[in-house]
Design a protein around this motif. Sequence first.
Motif, mmCIF file in Angstrom:
data_model
loop_
_atom_site.group_PDB
_atom_site.id
_atom_site.type_symbol
_atom_site.label_atom_id
_atom_site.label_comp_id
_atom_site.label_asym_id
_atom_site.label_seq_id
_atom_site.Cartn_x
_atom_site.Cartn_y
_atom_site.Cartn_z
ATOM 1 N N MET A 1 -1.512 7.402 -12.939
ATOM 2 C CA MET A 1 -0.991 7.940 -14.187
ATOM 3 C C MET A 1 -1.543 9.329 -14.375
ATOM 4 O O MET A 1 -2.729 9.547 -14.281
ATOM 5 N N TYR A 2 -0.676 10.292 -14.681
ATOM 6 C CA TYR A 2 -1.213 11.613 -14.930
ATOM 7 C C TYR A 2 -0.249 12.462 -15.745
ATOM 8 O O TYR A 2 0.929 12.207 -15.838
ATOM 9 N N LEU A 3 -0.805 13.459 -16.378
ATOM 10 C CA LEU A 3 -0.026 14.486 -17.050
ATOM 11 C C LEU A 3 -0.149 15.748 -16.227
ATOM 12 O O LEU A 3 -1.239 16.166 -15.878
ATOM 13 N N GLN A 4 0.975 16.358 -15.924
ATOM 14 C CA GLN A 4 0.964 17.578 -15.122
ATOM 15 C C GLN A 4 1.420 18.724 -16.025
ATOM 16 O O GLN A 4 2.533 18.735 -16.519
ATOM 17 N N THR B 1 16.976 -4.624 3.331
ATOM 18 C CA THR B 1 16.062 -5.264 2.387
ATOM 19 C C THR B 1 14.757 -4.486 2.376
ATOM 20 O O THR B 1 14.225 -4.139 3.427
ATOM 21 N N ILE B 2 14.258 -4.195 1.175
ATOM 22 C CA ILE B 2 13.050 -3.413 0.994
ATOM 23 C C ILE B 2 11.919 -4.346 0.582
ATOM 24 O O ILE B 2 12.057 -5.114 -0.375
ATOM 25 N N PRO B 3 10.776 -4.314 1.289
ATOM 26 C CA PRO B 3 9.663 -5.192 0.925
ATOM 27 C C PRO B 3 8.838 -4.611 -0.225
ATOM 28 O O PRO B 3 8.620 -3.408 -0.303
ATOM 29 N N PHE B 4 8.370 -5.495 -1.088
ATOM 30 C CA PHE B 4 7.505 -5.103 -2.191
ATOM 31 C C PHE B 4 6.323 -6.067 -2.265
ATOM 32 O O PHE B 4 6.502 -7.284 -2.218
ATOM 33 N N SER B 5 5.124 -5.508 -2.381
ATOM 34 C CA SER B 5 3.990 -6.352 -2.748
ATOM 35 C C SER B 5 4.152 -6.743 -4.213
ATOM 36 O O SER B 5 4.853 -6.086 -4.979
ATOM 37 N N THR B 6 3.520 -7.835 -4.620
ATOM 38 C CA THR B 6 3.694 -8.338 -5.983
ATOM 39 C C THR B 6 2.342 -8.545 -6.652
ATOM 40 O O THR B 6 1.327 -8.742 -5.991
ATOM 41 N N ARG B 7 2.365 -8.502 -7.970
ATOM 42 C CA ARG B 7 1.124 -8.705 -8.740
ATOM 43 C C ARG B 7 1.484 -9.218 -10.133
ATOM 44 O O ARG B 7 2.377 -8.680 -10.784
ATOM 45 N N MET B 8 0.800 -10.239 -10.565
ATOM 46 C CA MET B 8 0.974 -10.719 -11.933
ATOM 47 C C MET B 8 -0.299 -10.442 -12.722
ATOM 48 O O MET B 8 -1.366 -10.210 -12.153
ATOM 49 N N ALA C 1 5.435 -2.840 -14.816
ATOM 50 C CA ALA C 1 6.100 -3.477 -13.677
ATOM 51 C C ALA C 1 6.578 -2.420 -12.685
ATOM 52 O O ALA C 1 5.981 -2.223 -11.637
ATOM 53 N N ASP C 2 7.660 -1.703 -13.026
ATOM 54 C CA ASP C 2 8.258 -0.764 -12.066
ATOM 55 C C ASP C 2 8.228 0.693 -12.509
ATOM 56 O O ASP C 2 8.716 1.562 -11.787
ATOM 57 N N LEU C 3 7.675 0.978 -13.683
ATOM 58 C CA LEU C 3 7.661 2.360 -14.155
ATOM 59 C C LEU C 3 6.696 3.221 -13.370
ATOM 60 O O LEU C 3 6.795 4.447 -13.385
ATOM 61 N N ILE C 4 5.718 2.608 -12.716
ATOM 62 C CA ILE C 4 4.889 3.307 -11.733
ATOM 63 C C ILE C 4 4.775 2.411 -10.510
ATOM 64 O O ILE C 4 4.485 1.223 -10.639
ATOM 65 N N GLU C 5 5.008 2.994 -9.336
ATOM 66 C CA GLU C 5 4.732 2.326 -8.068
ATOM 67 C C GLU C 5 3.845 3.253 -7.253
ATOM 68 O O GLU C 5 4.103 4.454 -7.189
ATOM 69 N N LEU D 1 -0.588 -2.173 -12.314
ATOM 70 C CA LEU D 1 0.728 -1.988 -11.695
ATOM 71 C C LEU D 1 1.138 -3.264 -10.986
ATOM 72 O O LEU D 1 0.299 -4.006 -10.474
ATOM 73 N N SER D 2 2.440 -3.495 -10.899
ATOM 74 C CA SER D 2 2.938 -4.652 -10.150
ATOM 75 C C SER D 2 3.063 -4.376 -8.662
ATOM 76 O O SER D 2 3.043 -5.306 -7.850
ATOM 77 N N HIS D 3 3.204 -3.088 -8.294
ATOM 78 C CA HIS D 3 3.455 -2.744 -6.896
ATOM 79 C C HIS D 3 2.529 -1.624 -6.448
ATOM 80 O O HIS D 3 2.597 -0.501 -6.943
ATOM 81 N N GLY D 4 1.637 -1.952 -5.514
ATOM 82 C CA GLY D 4 0.811 -0.940 -4.919
ATOM 83 C C GLY D 4 -0.558 -0.817 -5.550
ATOM 84 O O GLY D 4 -1.033 -1.688 -6.271
#
Length: 298
Positions: free
Chosen positions: A1-4, A104-111, A231-235, A294-297
């Motif tokens: 997360m950052y402000l540029q 098909t694109i692979p995604f790691s997952t996180r709850m 969830a997906d707003l940052i990967e 984050l859910s991904h990464g």
Amino acid sequence: MYLQTHTAHMARWHSHGSTQNLQLKNIKSRGFSLQIGFLDIMENLTDNTAIAQALTCQFVTGSSHGIERDPIELYQPINTLKPVDENIWIVDGSVVRMAMYGTTIPFSTRMTVVRLNNDELWCHSPVELTEALKKEIDTLGLVRHLISPNKIHYAHISTWAKAYPEATAWASPGVRERAAQQKIQVVFNADLTDEPPPQWANEIDQLIFRGSRFMDEVVFFHRNSATLILADLIEKFEPNKVSQNFRWLLKLAGSGDPDGKAPLDLRLTFWGRKDQARQCVEQMLQWQPRRIILSHGR
């Protein structure tokens, strides 16, 4: 997360173990590119109000050590609780594949699991429910809330609902229609809105992040730990944890570590509606998060 910013203000990155800290100071809202991982909002604003001062955020992930699985390396150990702060945990899950662009694109997952003050468990974007994970979950409290944060995060809710029939499955905007299109049977009992329901209003805040022509995401903020849950707003996929063939796609999408953000295809869906997104970003900054899950990464 950052402000540029387009001014002389600088953001300083610090690394420590499997987390990253970002410190932002004296950020002004005049003439800057607001990029909080979600999208680029290029604006020339007329007011001089401060957007954020001395904001510190910490990305939460699992261990960076894992077993190589083509084409993406998981955050081992998976399917087990990992503490984040008091009454909040993450669970790294297995890889899911999403049909996109003829492949098909692979995604790691996180709850994310939050234990509420009444010992009820709030489960954000549930991963696969294994027998071992269920035993761990049951030691924490009673599963009562199963959260679909957006219309593409719902695959395992049906399994969790069968295991915990007294739980409420909460629907994000458009998820029922998406599940029907994908021929996935899942029943939702209630709908998420811009306001938290009474069941967790005193502990978790929320809003619907609007502006995308493809999907809205419900964003959550756990007050006690000052944790923003996305969830997906940052990967933020780590290039060294994906196969060589997948790295070019990360670079194209712009969702690679360390400067992760919403992938390019999702950012493009905000075209012409960035004012809506900017209002949501400003509300999230008012929460003053210190940590992001984050859910991904990474």
